[in-house]
Write an enzyme that holds these catalytic residues in place. Sequence first.
Site, PDB file in Angstrom:
ATOM      1  N   TYR A 155       0.835  -1.209   0.000  1.00 57.55           N
ATOM      2  CA  TYR A 155       0.000   0.000   0.000  1.00 57.55           C
ATOM      3  C   TYR A 155       0.871   1.261   0.000  1.00 57.55           C
ATOM      4  O   TYR A 155       0.577   2.226  -0.691  1.00 57.55           O
ATOM      5  CB  TYR A 155      -0.937   0.003   1.219  1.00 57.55           C
ATOM      6  CG  TYR A 155      -2.055   1.014   1.068  1.00 57.55           C
ATOM      7  CD1 TYR A 155      -3.291   0.628   0.565  1.00 57.55           C
ATOM      8  CD2 TYR A 155      -1.854   2.356   1.382  1.00 57.55           C
ATOM      9  CE1 TYR A 155      -4.300   1.551   0.384  1.00 57.55           C
ATOM     10  CE2 TYR A 155      -2.857   3.287   1.199  1.00 57.55           C
ATOM     11  CZ  TYR A 155      -4.090   2.888   0.711  1.00 57.55           C
ATOM     12  OH  TYR A 155      -5.081   3.806   0.513  1.00 57.55           O
ATOM     13  N   PHE A 202      -7.566  19.392 -26.302  1.00 60.37           N
ATOM     14  CA  PHE A 202      -7.869  17.966 -26.260  1.00 60.37           C
ATOM     15  C   PHE A 202      -9.088  17.797 -25.368  1.00 60.37           C
ATOM     16  O   PHE A 202      -9.258  18.522 -24.387  1.00 60.37           O
ATOM     17  CB  PHE A 202      -6.695  17.103 -25.773  1.00 60.37           C
ATOM     18  CG  PHE A 202      -7.077  15.653 -25.841  1.00 60.37           C
ATOM     19  CD1 PHE A 202      -7.236  15.037 -27.075  1.00 60.37           C
ATOM     20  CD2 PHE A 202      -7.391  14.941 -24.699  1.00 60.37           C
ATOM     21  CE1 PHE A 202      -7.687  13.727 -27.160  1.00 60.37           C
ATOM     22  CE2 PHE A 202      -7.827  13.624 -24.778  1.00 60.37           C
ATOM     23  CZ  PHE A 202      -7.982  13.018 -26.015  1.00 60.37           C
ATOM     24  N   THR A 203      -9.923  16.809 -25.705  1.00 64.93           N
ATOM     25  CA  THR A 203     -11.240  16.669 -25.066  1.00 64.93           C
ATOM     26  C   THR A 203     -11.173  16.653 -23.535  1.00 64.93           C
ATOM     27  O   THR A 203     -11.766  17.512 -22.874  1.00 64.93           O
ATOM     28  CB  THR A 203     -11.923  15.384 -25.570  1.00 64.93           C
ATOM     29  OG1 THR A 203     -11.024  14.282 -25.364  1.00 64.93           O
ATOM     30  CG2 THR A 203     -12.255  15.481 -27.061  1.00 64.93           C
ATOM     31  N   ASP A 239       1.727  18.218 -22.372  1.00 69.69           N
ATOM     32  CA  ASP A 239       0.942  16.982 -22.448  1.00 69.69           C
ATOM     33  C   ASP A 239       1.864  15.976 -23.131  1.00 69.69           C
ATOM     34  O   ASP A 239       2.076  16.033 -24.340  1.00 69.69           O
ATOM     35  CB  ASP A 239      -0.342  17.205 -23.248  1.00 69.69           C
ATOM     36  CG  ASP A 239      -1.174  15.932 -23.300  1.00 69.69           C
ATOM     37  OD1 ASP A 239      -0.594  14.841 -23.210  1.00 69.69           O
ATOM     38  OD2 ASP A 239      -2.411  16.039 -23.434  1.00 69.69           O
ATOM     39  N   LYS A 282      -0.254   5.575 -23.955  1.00 70.63           N
ATOM     40  CA  LYS A 282       0.167   5.844 -25.336  1.00 70.63           C
ATOM     41  C   LYS A 282       1.629   5.411 -25.519  1.00 70.63           C
ATOM     42  O   LYS A 282       1.906   4.232 -25.580  1.00 70.63           O
ATOM     43  CB  LYS A 282      -0.013   7.343 -25.650  1.00 70.63           C
ATOM     44  CG  LYS A 282      -1.451   7.721 -26.018  1.00 70.63           C
ATOM     45  CD  LYS A 282      -2.304   7.915 -24.841  1.00 70.63           C
ATOM     46  CE  LYS A 282      -3.614   8.588 -25.146  1.00 70.63           C
ATOM     47  NZ  LYS A 282      -4.457   8.681 -23.954  1.00 70.63           N
ATOM     48  N   ARG A 337     -13.638  12.909 -34.896  1.00 73.14           N
ATOM     49  CA  ARG A 337     -12.891  14.025 -34.298  1.00 73.14           C
ATOM     50  C   ARG A 337     -13.327  15.279 -35.057  1.00 73.14           C
ATOM     51  O   ARG A 337     -12.655  15.790 -35.914  1.00 73.14           O
ATOM     52  CB  ARG A 337     -11.377  13.820 -34.442  1.00 73.14           C
ATOM     53  CG  ARG A 337     -10.842  12.633 -33.657  1.00 73.14           C
ATOM     54  CD  ARG A 337     -10.566  12.919 -32.186  1.00 73.14           C
ATOM     55  NE  ARG A 337     -11.634  12.585 -31.282  1.00 73.14           N
ATOM     56  CZ  ARG A 337     -11.472  12.130 -30.047  1.00 73.14           C
ATOM     57  NH1 ARG A 337     -10.277  11.900 -29.572  1.00 73.14           N
ATOM     58  NH2 ARG A 337     -12.494  11.923 -29.260  1.00 73.14           N
ATOM     59  N   PHE A 341     -19.087  12.605 -27.121  1.00 73.62           N
ATOM     60  CA  PHE A 341     -18.820  11.655 -28.203  1.00 73.62           C
ATOM     61  C   PHE A 341     -18.743  10.217 -27.715  1.00 73.62           C
ATOM     62  O   PHE A 341     -19.009   9.289 -28.464  1.00 73.62           O
ATOM     63  CB  PHE A 341     -17.512  12.028 -28.930  1.00 73.62           C
ATOM     64  CG  PHE A 341     -16.331  12.127 -28.008  1.00 73.62           C
ATOM     65  CD1 PHE A 341     -16.084  13.295 -27.316  1.00 73.62           C
ATOM     66  CD2 PHE A 341     -15.477  11.057 -27.821  1.00 73.62           C
ATOM     67  CE1 PHE A 341     -15.003  13.387 -26.445  1.00 73.62           C
ATOM     68  CE2 PHE A 341     -14.400  11.129 -26.968  1.00 73.62           C
ATOM     69  CZ  PHE A 341     -14.168  12.303 -26.271  1.00 73.62           C
TER      70      PHE A 341
HETATM   71  N1  F0G Z   1      -3.899  14.019 -23.682  1.00 72.79           N
HETATM   72  C1  F0G Z   1      -3.908  13.522 -24.920  1.00 72.79           C
HETATM   73  C2  F0G Z   1      -3.158  14.227 -26.004  1.00 72.79           C
HETATM   74  C3  F0G Z   1      -4.625  12.358 -25.198  1.00 72.79           C
HETATM   75  O1  F0G Z   1      -4.635  11.878 -26.437  1.00 72.79           O
HETATM   76  C4  F0G Z   1      -5.339  11.716 -24.156  1.00 72.79           C
HETATM   77  C5  F0G Z   1      -6.145  10.539 -24.416  1.00 72.79           C
HETATM   78  C6  F0G Z   1      -5.290  12.265 -22.877  1.00 72.79           C
HETATM   79  C7  F0G Z   1      -4.562  13.426 -22.674  1.00 72.79           C
HETATM   80  C8  F0G Z   1      -6.024  11.651 -21.724  1.00 72.79           C
HETATM   81  O2  F0G Z   1      -5.402  10.498 -21.337  1.00 72.79           O
HETATM   82  O3  F0G Z   1      -7.052   8.680 -21.850  1.00 72.79           O
HETATM   83  O4  F0G Z   1      -5.137   8.304 -20.289  1.00 72.79           O
HETATM   84  O5  F0G Z   1      -7.047   9.730 -19.621  1.00 72.79           O
HETATM   85  N2  F0G Z   1      -6.433  10.157 -25.559  1.00 72.79           N
HETATM   86  C9  F0G Z   1      -7.195   8.997 -25.954  1.00 72.79           C
HETATM   87  C10 F0G Z   1      -7.362   9.045 -27.446  1.00 72.79           C
HETATM   88  C11 F0G Z   1      -8.495   8.844 -25.242  1.00 72.79           C
HETATM   89  O6  F0G Z   1      -8.021   8.129 -27.989  1.00 72.79           O
HETATM   90  O7  F0G Z   1      -6.833   9.945 -28.087  1.00 72.79           O
HETATM   91  P1  F0G Z   1      -6.209   9.239 -20.738  1.00 72.79           P
END
Ligand code: F0G
Length: 479
Positions: free
Chosen positions: A88, A140-141, A231, A274, A398, A466
């Site tokens: 832990y 980014f979303t 990022d 990634k 997108r 989405f």
């Molecule tokens: N920043 C970028 C540039 C990303 O592409 C993603 C996630 C995140 C932050 C968030 O990271 O998913 O680990 O919480 N991208 C995925 C995609 C969802 O399909 O592009 P996460």
Amino acid sequence: MNSVSFLILSVQERFVAVTYPAEPWRIKSVETIRIATFEERELALREAGYNPCLLRASDVYIDLFSDSGTNAMSDRQWGAMMQGDEAYCGASSFYRLEAAVRSYYGYPHIIPTHQGRAAENILSRCLIRPGHHIPGNMYFTTTRAHQELNGATFHDVIVDEAHDPADESPFKGNIDVGKLERLIDEVGAETIPYVCVGAPVNMAGGQPISMANLEDVSELARRHDIRVILDAARAVENAWFVKQREKGWEDHSVAEILLAMCALTDGATMSAKKDSFANMGGWLAVRDEELAEEARGLVVLYEGMHTYGGMSGRDMEAVARGIEESVQEDSIRARVEQVAYLGQRLIDAGVPVVRPIGGHAVCLDAAAILPHIPRELFPAQTLTAALYAASGVRGVERGAVSAGRDPVTSENRYPSLETIRLAIPRRVYTRSHMDVVADSIVQLYENRHEITYGLRFSFEPRHLRFFQARFDKVPLEAF
Ligand code: F0G
């Protein structure tokens, strides 16, 4: 790489000319894939409300929805998972992860999180107050959602070229320093807690930022006492493009370039799903000790103890090994060139795509492919659904659906890019899979005039719509 170029590879000290470099790995374990019939796909798509995100993965043939967490791990990573320390507090796996991040990314303070958005949540809560402004190179979303949830307004300060899918500039992820300067003058540096730098820029199609531009941004931000937060999700891909395209960096290793990029920033949010070849994981890293303390305070609230965040010990082991593998030059080359191969096949067939081809994905320009479908009926979402029905290939919208609504006006946001992203998981698919994807898209493109409907929301979620939205088909003549 284009289809006629030759690469000279050294094979046992003899030089061999090849048209396409073989993957620097061989396959030890395989996963069978099912090909659903056309009728099964049509039914599955209807049940999913024409949103491929809601399909069951078992109904998908080649899954290019995301390169996030979909990687094939190496035998070294799987082996390391058995050594996961699940204590832990103070697990040795955390210290291995911390050492890997410190040596390859160069930040002193590492706070593990379960994935990237959790790092964004913690960073946003630490630094953002209502009325703040966050400049960034395209949104980014999840990143923008956390910034807005904490009361900030996001400002896109990416170069104009990024908004033009046909523009071939090598660094379309660059920040327009003039736009950034004007924003600072307009709102005041004290209302900007940090500049958010994507490297490369996912929503622009994986376009990289140059070292020269990052240096300029960093210098401008420092002058105004504003932090720069990277990022880093696909920063290794960015480093690869810098090595290939930016004068002065060609003789540096990808690992050196990655470190040099991070050195220009004050911290980073990371989705280890990634670049780091993991199926789960992430971290927040900062240089500032006080900020690190605050973030550690929040991680125990939202994620878990500060020495595991949201990860198990075995996840941290997999990420630590994955970081080491990610900067190997043959590994990153194979990754980016596989994506380029798919992109080049589509370019050769005349299919409109976002150019240049990015590091993680090929993005189809749905606005150019389906100009007869109005933006209100979501051409990219429509094409994503049609591609799945026609071939079993799953991409992700997108465009306007991903962009969501403006938090102030509640109006739909219509970004300049209306694309389908085909993200390639790392080390998962072969060149034959890429050929099947290319053939499927070319055939759909040739029959694009048969797509005589658009889509309208039948269910629209409030956040990141989405992912869970449902749609009805709307015949174009009825619109
Ligand atoms: N920043 C970028 C540039 C990303 O592409 C993603 C996630 C995140 C932050 C968030 O990271 O998913 O680990 O919480 N991208 C995925 C995609 C969802 O399909 O592009 P996460």
